[in-house]
Design a protein around this motif. Sequence first.
Motif, mmCIF file in Angstrom:
data_model
loop_
_atom_site.group_PDB
_atom_site.id
_atom_site.type_symbol
_atom_site.label_atom_id
_atom_site.label_comp_id
_atom_site.label_asym_id
_atom_site.label_seq_id
_atom_site.Cartn_x
_atom_site.Cartn_y
_atom_site.Cartn_z
ATOM 1 N N GLU A 179 21.710 13.083 -44.685
ATOM 2 C CA GLU A 179 20.675 13.470 -45.653
ATOM 3 C C GLU A 179 19.887 14.618 -45.044
ATOM 4 O OE1 GLU A 179 20.312 12.484 -48.617
ATOM 5 O OE2 GLU A 179 21.400 10.600 -48.763
ATOM 6 N N PRO A 180 20.455 15.819 -45.023
ATOM 7 C CA PRO A 180 19.849 16.939 -44.269
ATOM 8 C C PRO A 180 18.478 17.363 -44.779
ATOM 9 C CG PRO A 180 21.663 17.710 -45.640
ATOM 10 C CD PRO A 180 21.713 16.214 -45.674
ATOM 11 N N ARG A 181 18.153 17.056 -46.036
ATOM 12 C CA ARG A 181 16.839 17.440 -46.561
ATOM 13 C C ARG A 181 15.727 16.538 -46.058
ATOM 14 N NH1 ARG A 181 17.619 16.804 -52.645
ATOM 15 N NH2 ARG A 181 15.398 17.309 -52.650
ATOM 16 N N PHE A 182 16.113 15.436 -45.378
ATOM 17 C CA PHE A 182 15.115 14.455 -44.956
ATOM 18 C C PHE A 182 15.201 14.224 -43.455
ATOM 19 C CE2 PHE A 182 16.323 13.575 -49.316
ATOM 20 C CZ PHE A 182 15.088 13.479 -49.955
ATOM 21 N N TYR A 183 14.096 13.778 -42.888
ATOM 22 C CA TYR A 183 14.062 13.358 -41.492
ATOM 23 C C TYR A 183 13.087 12.190 -41.380
ATOM 24 C CZ TYR A 183 9.980 16.537 -41.352
ATOM 25 O OH TYR A 183 8.801 17.190 -41.596
ATOM 26 N N VAL A 184 13.147 11.469 -40.281
ATOM 27 C CA VAL A 184 12.394 10.226 -40.173
ATOM 28 C C VAL A 184 11.504 10.231 -38.936
ATOM 29 C CG1 VAL A 184 14.121 8.866 -41.405
ATOM 30 C CG2 VAL A 184 14.258 9.065 -38.920
ATOM 31 N N GLY A 243 14.978 24.108 -50.437
ATOM 32 C CA GLY A 243 15.790 25.178 -49.872
ATOM 33 C C GLY A 243 15.956 25.089 -48.370
ATOM 34 N N LYS A 244 15.317 24.080 -47.730
ATOM 35 C CA LYS A 244 15.420 23.956 -46.281
ATOM 36 C C LYS A 244 16.017 22.611 -45.896
ATOM 37 C CE LYS A 244 11.575 27.014 -45.058
ATOM 38 N NZ LYS A 244 10.351 27.158 -44.226
ATOM 39 N N GLU A 245 16.544 22.581 -44.658
ATOM 40 C CA GLU A 245 17.108 21.358 -44.114
ATOM 41 C C GLU A 245 16.587 21.140 -42.701
ATOM 42 O OE1 GLU A 245 21.338 21.549 -44.310
ATOM 43 O OE2 GLU A 245 21.416 21.629 -46.504
ATOM 44 N N TYR A 246 16.592 19.881 -42.283
ATOM 45 C CA TYR A 246 16.139 19.553 -40.939
ATOM 46 C C TYR A 246 17.282 19.829 -39.964
ATOM 47 C CZ TYR A 246 13.626 17.076 -37.247
ATOM 48 O OH TYR A 246 12.951 16.763 -36.094
ATOM 49 N N THR A 247 17.019 20.636 -38.960
ATOM 50 C CA THR A 247 18.071 21.056 -38.035
ATOM 51 C C THR A 247 17.868 20.444 -36.648
ATOM 52 O OG1 THR A 247 16.885 23.025 -37.244
ATOM 53 C CG2 THR A 247 18.157 23.243 -39.287
ATOM 54 N N CYS A 305 12.366 22.250 -40.101
ATOM 55 C CA CYS A 305 13.015 22.500 -41.391
ATOM 56 C C CYS A 305 13.213 24.007 -41.547
ATOM 57 C CB CYS A 305 12.153 21.961 -42.533
ATOM 58 S SG CYS A 305 11.984 20.157 -42.581
ATOM 59 N N GLU A 306 14.430 24.435 -41.832
ATOM 60 C CA GLU A 306 14.700 25.854 -42.006
ATOM 61 C C GLU A 306 15.868 26.042 -42.967
ATOM 62 O OE1 GLU A 306 15.630 27.477 -38.209
ATOM 63 O OE2 GLU A 306 17.492 26.361 -37.977
ATOM 64 N N VAL A 307 16.015 27.275 -43.449
ATOM 65 C CA VAL A 307 17.139 27.611 -44.311
ATOM 66 C C VAL A 307 18.422 27.556 -43.486
ATOM 67 C CG1 VAL A 307 18.182 29.373 -45.762
ATOM 68 C CG2 VAL A 307 15.703 29.042 -45.800
ATOM 69 N N PRO A 324 11.983 32.203 -47.227
ATOM 70 C CA PRO A 324 10.714 31.707 -47.772
ATOM 71 C C PRO A 324 9.570 31.761 -46.768
ATOM 72 C CG PRO A 324 12.202 29.875 -47.286
ATOM 73 C CD PRO A 324 12.991 31.137 -47.095
ATOM 74 N N ASP A 325 9.888 31.960 -45.490
ATOM 75 C CA ASP A 325 8.832 31.987 -44.480
ATOM 76 C C ASP A 325 8.217 33.376 -44.293
ATOM 77 O OD1 ASP A 325 9.186 29.269 -43.954
ATOM 78 O OD2 ASP A 325 10.754 29.657 -42.465
ATOM 79 N N VAL A 326 8.816 34.388 -44.907
ATOM 80 C CA VAL A 326 8.287 35.756 -44.802
ATOM 81 C C VAL A 326 7.546 36.097 -46.090
ATOM 82 C CG1 VAL A 326 8.870 38.202 -44.515
ATOM 83 C CG2 VAL A 326 10.143 36.454 -43.256
#
Length: 343
Positions: free
Chosen positions: A239-244, A260-264, A269-271, A282-284
């Motif tokens: 579930e890359p859009r989520f983290y715990v 639009g971001k995922e936990y890496t 969280c980044e694109v 989205p960060d610029v």
Amino acid sequence: MGYVLAAILIISTVFSGGFCRSHSFLGPEFCSGGLEGPQPIVWSRPCRWYVDCVRNDDGSLTAYHEKCPRGLLFDPVSKTCTAAAVGSGRVRPRRMVKRAADPLCDGKALNCDSACKKLQICADLGDGFQTLTSVTCGGSTPYCSNKVTPASCVSQVPEDCDSGFKCLAEGTIPDPKNCSVYHYCYPVGTTLKDAMGYCDPGYVFSSELEGCKLRTSSYDCHVATCPSGATGLYAFPSEPRFYVVCEAGSPIYVLKCPDGKEYTNKGICEVVCKKAGRFPNPDVPKCQGYIECLASTSYGPPYKRYERKCPGAQTFNPSSSKCENNYTCPAAPAPPPATTVKP
């Protein structure tokens, strides 16, 4: 005429001694006139039966019919049970104090607690339903539901159950421990509240669909895992859009990355690049930069991610995937209102 005959019958009964026993027609009115505590039924002589006038919480009095132990009689003078032969050996009479009904029973023989974990087994003992014992639900039926009749332990989480889940972000959030359960977190004022839902048997929650899908293999069931004894932030598997948030090796909160971001593996969280090309960053601010994804020629992710800036006053146009002079950057959306976690 009827009242006169009744009075004559009562008077004759008293003087004949037949009144020295329990009588059902001695109701609450027997304790009227300020009488409180043990009272004799017959005032002229000892009797084994007596009435205990007990004060209730609301100030009223209730009459309880009592009986002295074998060999003792109720003395109308001392208002105690005494030895019949010698008039001594006084004992303290038993007082029947009316208890309030147990709120955990809620007036029912079977009732679940607010956490949907325990089943209260109750009985009406004459002063409202009282708890006899409680059973903790477990195994294949870990939840207690009042939605079924009678209340019982069930396998599915009741919709009105206080799950203990704390919403930290709006939207549909997977449950960290049960892949058939999900939480819809929505704002009410400054508070995020949880409307819990669950999938039908044989189905699991899909964050991609934001709904339930048919479970075809064990890989379809996504639950959070934490390293043994670990405390910190960790990815939600599959579930890359989520983290715990893990605490002592157990997942306690689920957080969601911005759209639009995922936990890496960087712990942020980044694109994430999933195909080659140029994409908005989205960060610029003011569209003055973009992300370029290029196919990787080394071991690891299939695409490498590079952050680029547009030259001069140019802005990035996602339609053409280029930096342009005349492109007008859309206004940034207003930030969501501040919310607090529901206690």
